[in-house]
Design an enzyme around this catalytic site. Structure first.
Site, mmCIF file in Angstrom:
data_model
loop_
_atom_site.group_PDB
_atom_site.id
_atom_site.type_symbol
_atom_site.label_atom_id
_atom_site.label_comp_id
_atom_site.label_asym_id
_atom_site.label_seq_id
_atom_site.Cartn_x
_atom_site.Cartn_y
_atom_site.Cartn_z
ATOM 1 N N PRO A 266 30.699 50.330 30.462
ATOM 2 C CA PRO A 266 31.388 51.556 30.066
ATOM 3 C C PRO A 266 31.754 52.523 31.189
ATOM 4 O O PRO A 266 32.436 53.516 30.948
ATOM 5 C CB PRO A 266 30.389 52.216 29.104
ATOM 6 C CG PRO A 266 29.063 51.680 29.500
ATOM 7 C CD PRO A 266 29.303 50.303 30.011
ATOM 8 N N HIS B 171 41.581 66.783 29.871
ATOM 9 C CA HIS B 171 40.956 66.994 31.181
ATOM 10 C C HIS B 171 41.878 66.476 32.279
ATOM 11 O O HIS B 171 42.391 65.369 32.187
ATOM 12 C CB HIS B 171 39.615 66.247 31.262
ATOM 13 C CG HIS B 171 38.493 66.979 30.596
ATOM 14 N ND1 HIS B 171 37.191 66.567 30.674
ATOM 15 C CD2 HIS B 171 38.488 68.101 29.842
ATOM 16 C CE1 HIS B 171 36.428 67.401 29.996
ATOM 17 N NE2 HIS B 171 37.183 68.336 29.471
ATOM 18 N N TYR C 266 41.676 55.127 36.309
ATOM 19 C CA TYR C 266 40.919 55.881 35.302
ATOM 20 C C TYR C 266 41.833 56.436 34.216
ATOM 21 O O TYR C 266 41.531 56.318 33.025
ATOM 22 C CB TYR C 266 40.151 57.024 35.996
ATOM 23 C CG TYR C 266 39.093 57.642 35.116
ATOM 24 C CD1 TYR C 266 37.802 57.132 35.082
ATOM 25 C CD2 TYR C 266 39.381 58.731 34.305
ATOM 26 C CE1 TYR C 266 36.828 57.688 34.264
ATOM 27 C CE2 TYR C 266 38.420 59.294 33.485
ATOM 28 C CZ TYR C 266 37.146 58.776 33.467
ATOM 29 O OH TYR C 266 36.187 59.325 32.650
ATOM 30 N N TYR D 44 30.146 62.310 36.921
ATOM 31 C CA TYR D 44 29.524 61.001 37.164
ATOM 32 C C TYR D 44 28.611 61.172 38.388
ATOM 33 O O TYR D 44 29.098 61.531 39.461
ATOM 34 C CB TYR D 44 30.584 59.943 37.498
ATOM 35 C CG TYR D 44 31.447 59.490 36.325
ATOM 36 C CD1 TYR D 44 32.521 60.252 35.877
ATOM 37 C CD2 TYR D 44 31.195 58.275 35.689
ATOM 38 C CE1 TYR D 44 33.315 59.829 34.820
ATOM 39 C CE2 TYR D 44 31.984 57.840 34.622
ATOM 40 C CZ TYR D 44 33.040 58.626 34.199
ATOM 41 O OH TYR D 44 33.825 58.189 33.147
ATOM 42 N N LYS E 159 36.851 52.229 29.654
ATOM 43 C CA LYS E 159 38.024 51.391 29.383
ATOM 44 C C LYS E 159 37.993 50.618 28.058
ATOM 45 O O LYS E 159 39.035 50.160 27.582
ATOM 46 C CB LYS E 159 38.213 50.360 30.519
ATOM 47 C CG LYS E 159 38.662 50.967 31.803
ATOM 48 C CD LYS E 159 40.099 51.449 31.717
ATOM 49 C CE LYS E 159 40.442 52.459 32.764
ATOM 50 N NZ LYS E 159 41.074 53.649 32.285
HETATM 51 P P1 FAD Z 1 34.631 47.284 17.420
HETATM 52 O O1 FAD Z 1 34.715 48.739 17.530
HETATM 53 O O2 FAD Z 1 33.344 46.603 17.722
HETATM 54 O O3 FAD Z 1 35.076 46.914 15.943
HETATM 55 C C1 FAD Z 1 34.864 45.637 15.379
HETATM 56 C C2 FAD Z 1 34.690 45.788 13.907
HETATM 57 O O4 FAD Z 1 34.533 44.499 13.312
HETATM 58 C C3 FAD Z 1 33.424 46.561 13.559
HETATM 59 O O5 FAD Z 1 33.718 47.580 12.652
HETATM 60 C C4 FAD Z 1 32.493 45.507 12.987
HETATM 61 O O6 FAD Z 1 31.598 46.049 12.042
HETATM 62 C C5 FAD Z 1 33.485 44.553 12.374
HETATM 63 N N1 FAD Z 1 32.972 43.194 12.191
HETATM 64 C C6 FAD Z 1 32.108 42.495 12.972
HETATM 65 N N2 FAD Z 1 31.875 41.277 12.439
HETATM 66 C C7 FAD Z 1 32.608 41.195 11.311
HETATM 67 C C8 FAD Z 1 32.775 40.201 10.323
HETATM 68 N N3 FAD Z 1 32.134 39.033 10.405
HETATM 69 N N4 FAD Z 1 33.593 40.447 9.289
HETATM 70 C C9 FAD Z 1 34.249 41.642 9.187
HETATM 71 N N5 FAD Z 1 34.132 42.634 10.105
HETATM 72 C C10 FAD Z 1 33.322 42.413 11.151
HETATM 73 N N6 FAD Z 1 33.473 52.216 25.471
HETATM 74 C C11 FAD Z 1 33.726 53.259 26.221
HETATM 75 O O7 FAD Z 1 34.829 53.314 26.775
HETATM 76 N N7 FAD Z 1 32.789 54.256 26.359
HETATM 77 C C12 FAD Z 1 31.573 54.220 25.721
HETATM 78 O O8 FAD Z 1 30.763 55.126 25.832
HETATM 79 C C13 FAD Z 1 31.274 53.136 24.916
HETATM 80 N N8 FAD Z 1 30.094 53.039 24.284
HETATM 81 C C14 FAD Z 1 29.843 51.929 23.536
HETATM 82 C C15 FAD Z 1 28.613 51.805 22.898
HETATM 83 C C16 FAD Z 1 28.311 50.655 22.149
HETATM 84 C C17 FAD Z 1 26.964 50.533 21.443
HETATM 85 C C18 FAD Z 1 29.270 49.611 22.077
HETATM 86 C C19 FAD Z 1 28.957 48.338 21.298
HETATM 87 C C20 FAD Z 1 30.501 49.761 22.696
HETATM 88 C C21 FAD Z 1 30.795 50.910 23.426
HETATM 89 N N9 FAD Z 1 32.026 51.078 24.071
HETATM 90 C C22 FAD Z 1 32.274 52.141 24.823
HETATM 91 C C23 FAD Z 1 33.091 50.144 23.951
HETATM 92 C C24 FAD Z 1 34.125 50.568 22.892
HETATM 93 O O9 FAD Z 1 33.503 51.354 21.906
HETATM 94 C C25 FAD Z 1 34.708 49.299 22.347
HETATM 95 O O10 FAD Z 1 35.412 48.687 23.392
HETATM 96 C C26 FAD Z 1 35.609 49.499 21.123
HETATM 97 O O11 FAD Z 1 34.815 49.829 20.003
HETATM 98 C C27 FAD Z 1 36.385 48.221 20.844
HETATM 99 O O12 FAD Z 1 37.032 48.305 19.607
HETATM 100 P P2 FAD Z 1 37.205 47.021 18.708
HETATM 101 O O13 FAD Z 1 37.953 47.482 17.501
HETATM 102 O O14 FAD Z 1 37.736 45.909 19.524
HETATM 103 O O15 FAD Z 1 35.728 46.568 18.328
HETATM 104 C C1 DHB Z 2 32.187 58.584 27.752
HETATM 105 C C2 DHB Z 2 31.898 57.257 27.821
HETATM 106 C C3 DHB Z 2 32.168 56.555 28.968
HETATM 107 O O1 DHB Z 2 31.898 55.249 29.032
HETATM 108 C C4 DHB Z 2 32.699 57.188 30.075
HETATM 109 O O2 DHB Z 2 32.915 56.477 31.201
HETATM 110 C C5 DHB Z 2 32.986 58.522 30.001
HETATM 111 C C6 DHB Z 2 32.716 59.224 28.831
HETATM 112 C C7 DHB Z 2 31.893 59.313 26.505
HETATM 113 O O3 DHB Z 2 31.343 58.706 25.578
HETATM 114 O O4 DHB Z 2 32.215 60.501 26.416
#
Ligand code: FAD
Ligand code: DHB
Length: 392
Positions: free
Chosen positions: A294, A75, A386, A203, A298
């Site tokens: 969110p 996009h 962004y 948005y 980021k």
């Molecule tokens: P995570 O993806 O949380 O991965 C951490 C991993 O560690 C998980 O698999 C977990 O199961 C594992 N873990 C936890 N505890 C333990 C343990 N004790 N032992 C072993 N493993 C463990 N960001 C956006 O930009 N847009 C969005 O729409 C968006 N939606 C989101 C919705 C939700 C419900 C959440 C929680 C976050 C969302 N985010 C979104 C944020 C984005 O998804 C996260 O920033 C991203 O997942 C970060 O990646 P990570 O690997 O740091 O953490």
């Molecule tokens: C999506 C999530 C976001 O947080 C955002 O700002 C834009 C798109 C998505 O899940 O597609």
């Protein structure tokens, strides 16, 4: 107790842990990735979907971009809708860069396949994970897997275990400074079997609250509605969700296409940062160290950026013995973390209905929205944040 040894112990198989594992493997550094959930669970946990160019580039460098290159959707802009009008923000024109729509679930699936194909250790459904001796040269991870107790001796532990993990809480009290902000709202997100109604993300700011139209593929749309922080999902049957989305995105001459809702969930919004992102030989990365609301898309991109730096620092240390990049890791990451914290907070407060419906706040929001849709300088500021700033 089964005693194991590796170079880097990685806790968490989310985007951060799996990407780090891949980076290290490509550099010939051993790692063991431990995940407390099942493979199926982590592959189907629907979260982010907007990738910055830097994230796309890294996935390409790591050889896990085949599906993304084929099916990801590029996009060049986004829409901002307020006061009944939809405005286009031409991000590529303003910054030379674009975003790619590609689900976090798909990134995780491809990284898991790649790691298993390489025969590299990745254990799912581990229990009782605990980290020890963080200040020593030989930090340890203890855990149970398939009924057996294990101890993994490491040179370094990477805490990639998200916001509810065990690594950050293992750092002794008083070491970390914490910064946080709770928002009085959350997002209700849906995945629907319906073609996206808009060619780019929308948005919207409305008197009823924020809404966002996104997508995952030409046949799957992803949409979000501002709701209360701890909203009861039970109060939102599908008809109510569609009615509210229709209301908040309505525009003359344009229609929102509905379809069966495949998944829905509510996420509360908050900002949270800990400093430093390191204690001894434990390095925190991704959501384990920082959470953003969110609205700026980021969270995932920041997590990938952290592990890129951590991977480079570990490669330098194992290669030349220099700890310079490892020692700089936290400070280097935090510069980008705080830029993204600000951007995400700013987008969030500009676009959401604020508590109390203070008319002064509303006037400020609308003025800000008009500014970013009429001034090229202001639009560029939004766009460059962004799509992902370079050199931060
Ligand atoms: P995570 O993806 O949380 O991965 C951490 C991993 O560690 C998980 O698999 C977990 O199961 C594992 N873990 C936890 N505890 C333990 C343990 N004790 N032992 C072993 N493993 C463990 N960001 C956006 O930009 N847009 C969005 O729409 C968006 N939606 C989101 C919705 C939700 C419900 C959440 C929680 C976050 C969302 N985010 C979104 C944020 C984005 O998804 C996260 O920033 C991203 O997942 C970060 O990646 P990570 O690997 O740091 O953490
Ligand atoms: C999506 C999530 C976001 O947080 C955002 O700002 C834009 C798109 C998505 O899940 O597609």
């Amino acid at each position: 107790m089964n005693r194991l040894r590796t170079q880097v112990g990685i806790v968490g198989a989310g985007p951060a842990g799996l990407t780090l594992g891949r980076l290290l493997h490509r550099a010939g550094i051993e790692a063991v990735v431990l995940e407390n959930r099942s493979r199926d669970y982590v592959e189907h946990r629907i979260r982010a979907g907007v990738l910055e160019q830097g994230t796309v580039d890294l996935l390409r460098e790591l050889g896990v971009s085949k599906r993304m290159d084929r099916e990801g959707i590029v996009h060049d802009g986004i829409y901002l809708q307020f006061a009944g009008k939809r405005h286009h923000l031409p991000m590529r024109e303003l910054t030379g860069r674009s975003i790619t729509i590609w689900g976090q679930t798909e990134i995780v699936k491809d990284l898991i396949v790649a790691r298993l194909a390489d025969g590299e250790p990745l254990l799912f459904e581990v229990d009782e994970v605990a980290v020890h001796d963080l200040e020593s040269e030989r930090p340890r991870i203890t855990f149970r897997h398939e009924g057996e107790a294990h101890e993994l001796a490491c040179d370094v532990i990477a805490g990639c275990d998200g916001s509810h993990g065990v690594c950050r809480p293992a750092i002794p009290a008083g070491v970390l400074s914490e910064y946080s902000r709770e928002y009085p709202f959350g997002w209700l997100g849906i995945l629907a079997e319906a073609p996206p109604s808009s060619d780019e993300l929308v948005y919207t700011h409305t008197p009823d609250g924020f809404a966002l139209l996104s997508l995952r593929s030409p046949s799957l749309s992803r949409s979000y509605l501002q709701v209360d922080h701890d909203e009861d999902l039970g109060a939102w049957p599908d008809e109510r969700i569609w009615a509210e989305l229709q209301r908040r995105t309505a525009l003359e001459g344009w229609t929102l296409v509905e379809g069966p809702i495949l998944e829905k969930g509510v996420t509360g919004m908050r900002s949270h940062v800990v400093e430093p992102m390191r204690h001894g030989n434990l390095f925190l990365a991704g959501d384990a160290a920082h959470i953003v609301p969110p609205t700026g898309a980021k969270g995932l991109n920041l997590a990938i950026h952290d592990v890129r730096l951590l991977g480079e620092a570990l490669v330098e240390w194992y290669g030349s013995g220099s700890r310079a990049l490892l020692d700089a890791y936290s400070e280097t990451c935090l510069r980008r973390v705080w830029r993204c914290e600000h951007f995400s907070w700013w987008m969030t407060t500009m676009l959401h209905r604020l508590p109390g419906d203070d008319p002064f706040d509303l006037k400020l929001q609308l003025s800000q929205l008009r500014h970013v849709t009429t001034s090229e300088a202001a639009a560029t500021m939004l766009a460059e944040n962004y799509v992902g700033l370079e050199n931060v």
